[in-house]
Write a protein that holds these residues in place. Structure first.
Motif, short mmCIF file in Angstrom:
data_model
loop_
_atom_site.label_atom_id
_atom_site.label_comp_id
_atom_site.label_asym_id
_atom_site.label_seq_id
_atom_site.Cartn_x
_atom_site.Cartn_y
_atom_site.Cartn_z
N ASP A 6 -4.75 4.06 -11.99
CA ASP A 6 -5.89 4.87 -11.60
C ASP A 6 -5.51 6.34 -11.55
O ASP A 6 -5.00 6.83 -10.54
N PRO A 7 -5.74 7.10 -12.61
CA PRO A 7 -5.36 8.51 -12.66
C PRO A 7 -6.18 9.41 -11.74
O PRO A 7 -5.93 10.61 -11.68
N HIS A 30 0.85 -1.18 0.00
CA HIS A 30 0.00 0.00 0.00
C HIS A 30 0.89 1.24 0.00
O HIS A 30 1.85 1.34 0.79
N VAL A 31 0.59 2.18 -0.89
CA VAL A 31 1.46 3.35 -1.06
C VAL A 31 0.70 4.64 -0.81
O VAL A 31 -0.54 4.70 -0.93
N LEU A 32 1.44 5.67 -0.49
CA LEU A 32 0.87 6.98 -0.15
C LEU A 32 0.37 7.68 -1.41
O LEU A 32 1.11 7.84 -2.38
N VAL A 33 -0.88 8.12 -1.37
CA VAL A 33 -1.48 8.82 -2.51
C VAL A 33 -2.31 10.01 -2.04
O VAL A 33 -2.69 10.10 -0.87
N VAL A 34 -2.56 10.92 -2.98
CA VAL A 34 -3.52 12.00 -2.77
C VAL A 34 -4.47 12.01 -3.96
O VAL A 34 -4.11 11.56 -5.06
N ARG A 81 -0.89 -0.61 -4.33
CA ARG A 81 -0.06 -0.07 -5.41
C ARG A 81 -0.48 -0.59 -6.77
O ARG A 81 -0.49 0.17 -7.75
N ASP A 82 -0.83 -1.87 -6.86
CA ASP A 82 -1.18 -2.43 -8.16
C ASP A 82 -2.42 -1.76 -8.74
O ASP A 82 -2.58 -1.66 -9.96
N HIS A 122 8.30 4.95 -3.78
CA HIS A 122 7.01 5.09 -3.12
C HIS A 122 7.15 5.17 -1.59
O HIS A 122 8.04 4.54 -1.02
N ILE A 123 6.25 5.91 -0.98
CA ILE A 123 6.13 5.92 0.47
C ILE A 123 5.14 4.82 0.83
O ILE A 123 4.00 4.80 0.36
N SER A 124 5.58 3.88 1.65
CA SER A 124 4.80 2.70 1.95
C SER A 124 4.01 2.87 3.25
O SER A 124 4.37 3.68 4.12
N SER A 125 2.94 2.10 3.39
CA SER A 125 2.19 2.11 4.65
C SER A 125 3.06 1.65 5.81
O SER A 125 2.78 1.98 6.97
#
Length: 210
Positions: A54-55, A8-12, A48-49, A101-104
């Motif tokens: 997913d834009p 799981h990666v950090l998103v906004v 992440r996958d 990536h920044i991970s959980s």
């Protein structure tokens, strides 16, 4: 039977980025974006996958550049991405950026972005020299499938001596090269590196720290 854990990666939300002010390429207005983008009120950790396609979300990526200056000019740490190195869509491309990536798994700290960036540096390179670091801007590239789902936060590190080496075996042709030389080979680099090299080549980030 072993269970494969999904990263799981950090998103906004991409919507937030657009509300703050859309741009294509490089933007040096760090104050306008960084604190809001990294505010836990807006961030989340997602598979992440799924995020790679997913834009509607932007994965936040620290992109760290190491610069060394001597009497002969400005040099930048660069390498070629081998097949075992990070994003498969960037394999065989040259790069001047270290990061990922920044991970959980970084989220246990109250500053997960900084922890994740430090972890990525420790995993990829060995730094045997003092350096000063500062955030110089952000990169957005919606003209490629990779860029559409990532947002780069660019950090510039001025080193006292060119004593950096690769820790990852998948990093090939590693070392400092003159910026003028890299500019001649610009088409060999991944898009984010091309954008950063143009900024460096134009002197947009100022001189190295004394």
């Amino acid at each position: 039977m072993s269970i494969v854990q999904t990263e799981h990666v950090l998103v906004v939300p991409t919507r937030l980025f657009r509300e703050l002010g859309y741009f294509q390429g490089f933007c040096g207005d760090v104050q306008r974006y960084r604190d809001t983008l990294l505010d836990p009120l807006h961030t989340s950790y997602r598979p992440r996958d799924e995020m790679e396609h997913d834009p509607e979300f932007k994965q936040l990526i620290p992109y760290v550049i190491f610069r060394y200056e001597d009497s002969s000019g400005i040099h930048v740490f660069q390498y070629t991405r081998g097949k075992g190195q990070g994003e498969s869509r960037l394999h065989q491309k040259r790069s001047v950026g270290i990061g990922g990536h920044i991970s959980s798994l970084d989220s246990g700290d109250h500053q997960p972005y900084d922890v994740g960036m430090r972890r990525e540096l420790d995993e990829e390179i060995i730094i045997d020299t003092p350096y000063t670091a500062r955030c110089v801007g952000l990169i957005n590239d919606d003209q490629s499938p990779v860029g559409q789902v990532h947002l780069g936060i660019v950090h510039l590190c001025d080193v006292e001596s060119p004593q950096l080496s690769a820790r990852e075996s998948a990093m090939l042709d590693v070392g400092f090269r003159p910026v003028v030389e890299l500019m001649r080979d610009l088409d060999q680099f991944e898009t984010w590196s091309q954008i950063c090299l143009r900024e460096l080549g134009n002197g947009e980030w100022g001189a190295s720290a004394p």
